[in-house]
Design an enzyme around this catalytic site. Structure first.
Site, PDB file in Angstrom:
ATOM      1  CG  HIS A 216      -0.221   0.149   2.537  1.00 13.74           C
ATOM      2  ND1 HIS A 216       0.148   1.357   3.079  1.00 13.74           N
ATOM      3  CD2 HIS A 216       0.179  -0.793   3.433  1.00 13.74           C
ATOM      4  CE1 HIS A 216       0.751   1.166   4.240  1.00 13.74           C
ATOM      5  NE2 HIS A 216       0.778  -0.140   4.484  1.00 13.74           N
ATOM      6  CB  CYS A 230       1.580  -3.355   5.123  1.00 22.60           C
ATOM      7  SG  CYS A 230      -0.081  -3.862   5.632  1.00 22.60           S
TER       8      CYS A 230
END
Length: 256
Positions: A216, A230
């Site tokens: 992301h 992440c």
């Protein structure tokens, strides 16, 4: 007389009586040469060959905030090597910093974001990371070097600075966790084309590939592991990943 110091030819004329002879010496990119015979001199032997200068892109240290032709040449060189930038505009901003960090990571040198002698040498040598996969369209996340690679049939097409799990403990919803990005081969199974709010903060246009772990965009992508698990990239890099189609649903993500 040198006509150009970048990508052109040097010519010189040195001749006997009525004989006219000319020679052209090709200059490699980035090389600078100056060579001319003395005016009116009559050589008794053929002119010596010019030494091939080493490949050099830059003559000074470059860092964030700088601008001008040298920065534009830096940006173009990074792009030619596959380090992602949206454009070569001559402004050393955040995206150029990310590309320099990615190069420094691939070269195994200090991640200071400054283009000094050691980083220039990595540019001169054309340092590029290699892929682990040999077939298919894959996005590889290199945990050791903190790089995200867009790979096509074993060829690294784009290289991004990324920041993955920090390895630190954190609490979420009353439970203790460790911030890791697990290794493995996954597929993108869900995405959100917006800022996606969550218990640990909002993620920009996330592509989820392992539970709540996603690639992301984020406003902070340091050159070291800092996330909860992440793989962060810059906001504009995430826009490119969406638009390129390389992280569509069912796309392969290899964490290694």
């Amino acid at each position: 007389m040198a006509i150009s110091s970048f990508g052109r030819f040097e010519t010189y004329a040195a001749r006997l009586a009525a004989v006219s002879l000319s020679a052209a010496v090709a200059l490699p990119l980035g090389g600078v040469a100056a060579h001319a015979g003395a005016v009116g001199a009559v050589p008794t032997a053929s002119a010596p060959e010019l030494p091939a200068p080493a490949f050099r892109l830059f003559s000074s240290e470059l860092r964030i905030g700088d601008s001008g032709p040298e920065v534009k040449r830096l940006q173009q060189r990074l792009m030619d090597l596959g380090y992602w930038l949206d454009t070569a505009d001559g402004e050393f901003g955040g995206l150029t910093l990310h590309a320099v960090w990615a190069l420094q990571k691939a070269a195994g040198i200090d991640r200071d974001g400054i283009v000094g002698p050691i980083t220039r040498k990595a540019l001169d040598n054309g340092v590029r990371p290699s892929a682990q996969t040999s077939s298919g369209q894959v996005v590889e996340i290199d945990l050791e070097r903190q790089l995200l690679l867009v790979v096509s049939n074993g060829t690294v097409e784009k290289v991004f600075n990324t920041s993955t799990g920090s390895g630190k403990k954190y609490e979420s919803r009353g439970e203790q966790h460790v911030a890791v990005t697990p290794k493995g081969r996954y597929s993108v199974f869900r995405d959100v084309d917006a800022w996606d709010p969550g218990p640990l903060g909002s993620l920009y246009r996330p592509k989820y590939f392992n539970g709540g772990i996603a690639i992301h965009g984020y406003t902070s992508v340091p050159p070291y592991p800092a996330s909860h698990g992440c793989a962060r990239v810059s906001i504009k890099a995430m826009d490119w990943l969406w638009e390129s189609g390389r992280l569509d649903i069912y796309s392969t993500v290899l964490v290694r």
